[in-house]
Design a protein around this motif. Structure first.
Motif, mmCIF file in Angstrom:
data_model
loop_
_atom_site.group_PDB
_atom_site.id
_atom_site.type_symbol
_atom_site.label_atom_id
_atom_site.label_comp_id
_atom_site.label_asym_id
_atom_site.label_seq_id
_atom_site.Cartn_x
_atom_site.Cartn_y
_atom_site.Cartn_z
ATOM 1 N N GLY A 75 16.608 34.700 64.568
ATOM 2 C CA GLY A 75 16.129 35.971 64.899
ATOM 3 C C GLY A 75 15.481 36.210 66.122
ATOM 4 N N THR A 113 18.802 44.833 56.644
ATOM 5 C CA THR A 113 20.340 45.389 56.456
ATOM 6 C C THR A 113 20.565 46.500 55.669
ATOM 7 N N LYS A 151 23.324 37.893 56.336
ATOM 8 C CA LYS A 151 22.554 38.617 57.562
ATOM 9 C C LYS A 151 21.265 39.194 56.900
ATOM 10 N N SER A 152 21.078 39.549 55.511
ATOM 11 C CA SER A 152 19.863 40.213 55.105
ATOM 12 C C SER A 152 18.728 39.066 55.053
ATOM 13 N N VAL A 197 17.959 37.290 57.549
ATOM 14 C CA VAL A 197 17.497 37.309 59.232
ATOM 15 C C VAL A 197 16.773 38.469 59.481
ATOM 16 N N TYR A 239 10.126 39.543 64.066
ATOM 17 C CA TYR A 239 10.704 38.610 63.273
ATOM 18 C C TYR A 239 9.919 37.352 63.032
ATOM 19 N N ASN A 267 18.304 36.013 68.743
ATOM 20 C CA ASN A 267 19.038 37.382 68.835
ATOM 21 C C ASN A 267 18.471 38.262 69.527
ATOM 22 N N LEU A 272 16.093 30.745 60.266
ATOM 23 C CA LEU A 272 16.178 31.732 60.353
ATOM 24 C C LEU A 272 15.323 32.460 61.173
#
Length: 254
Positions: free
Chosen positions: A233, A144, A138-139, A141, A210, A236, A229
């Protein structure tokens, strides 16, 4: 010579016109029970009385300066240049360390030693939402590793300075460097700071962030993966915005 038992922790606060919140930030640092802290404040030339607050605690601050800068990351780079610590920690001018013993607990109660490049835990926002920092796919995208949840070794910054052309998410590159590099990390079950929910990242444009993340990632992943990615992003962000609109509509109906 580095003190293996009590490493010097440099805490850096950057601010601009922070008179309403800065004093509580300062007090949360200078009243720490850990006695090997170097506190640095970089002010961007405030005109709201911020310098007066800093001067009030001059004896407890290792270094401070008030002068115009080119934004938050320019100020953070100045703080890094002024510091002498074994580890560096950034605390926002509207954030506070969670209690007076947190730095001492990090050093003495978490199998800490100077072999770690990054030590990270959790933060809570003033709206009671918690951010639990993590490192994983997840890092790639999004960020984190919350800045106020992590201490970074001095060596980490030997070849790194924040890229000032990214006004909001230049610290995301730190997360990428940690995740993609060969760094030793210690995750601790500690709540480190209480952070303002109204920080600069909370009021910025998600889509722009993003896109900036895409540009930052270009040095760390190949272009095909980077494009994927970016799409993830942006999708999301769109989904999150739609869900927020639905919640607002439901509240309006009720």
């Amino acid at each position: 010579m580095k003190n293996q038992l009590k490493p010097l922790i440099t805490i850096i606060t950057v601010c601009y016109n922070a008179a309403l919140t800065l004093e509580q930030t300062i007090r949360s640092v200078i009243y720490q029970t850990y006695d090997n802290i170097e506190y640095i404040i970089i002010d961007g030339g405030s005109d709201d009385g911020t310098q007066g607050i800093i001067s009030k605690y001059d004896d407890n601050i290792a270094y401070w300066i008030s002068e115009p800068d080119d934004g938050i990351y320019d100020a953070m780079n100045k703080g890094l240049s002024a510091g002498n610590g074994d580890y560096y920690y950034f605390l926002g001018a509207d954030d506070v360390l969670i209690d007076s013993c947190i730095i001492e607990r990090i050093i003495t109660e978490n199998s800490f030693n100077n072999c770690f490049d990054v030590i990270y835990g959790k933060v809570v926002y003033d709206n009671n939402k918690m951010f639990i920092s993590s490192l994983g796919l997840k890092s790639l995208v999004l960020n984190t590793l919350h800045h106020q949840s992590a201490l970074y070794s001095k060596s980490f910054f030997n070849n790194f300075k924040y890229d000032q052309k990214y006004k909001v998410i230049a610290d995301y590159e730190l997360t990428l460097r940690v995740f993609t590099g060969k760094y030793s990390c210690l995750k601790i079950d500690e709540l480190i700071a209480m952070c303002s929910s109204g920080g600069i990242s909370s009021t910025s444009n998600d889509i722009v962030n993003y896109i900036d993340a895409y540009k930052i990632r270009a040095s760390y992943v190949n272009n095909v993966i980077n494009i994927i990615l970016l799409i993830i992003g942006v999708a999301n962000s769109v989904y999150k915005n739609k869900m927020q609109c639905k919640c607002i509509n439901i509240k309006t109906i009720l």
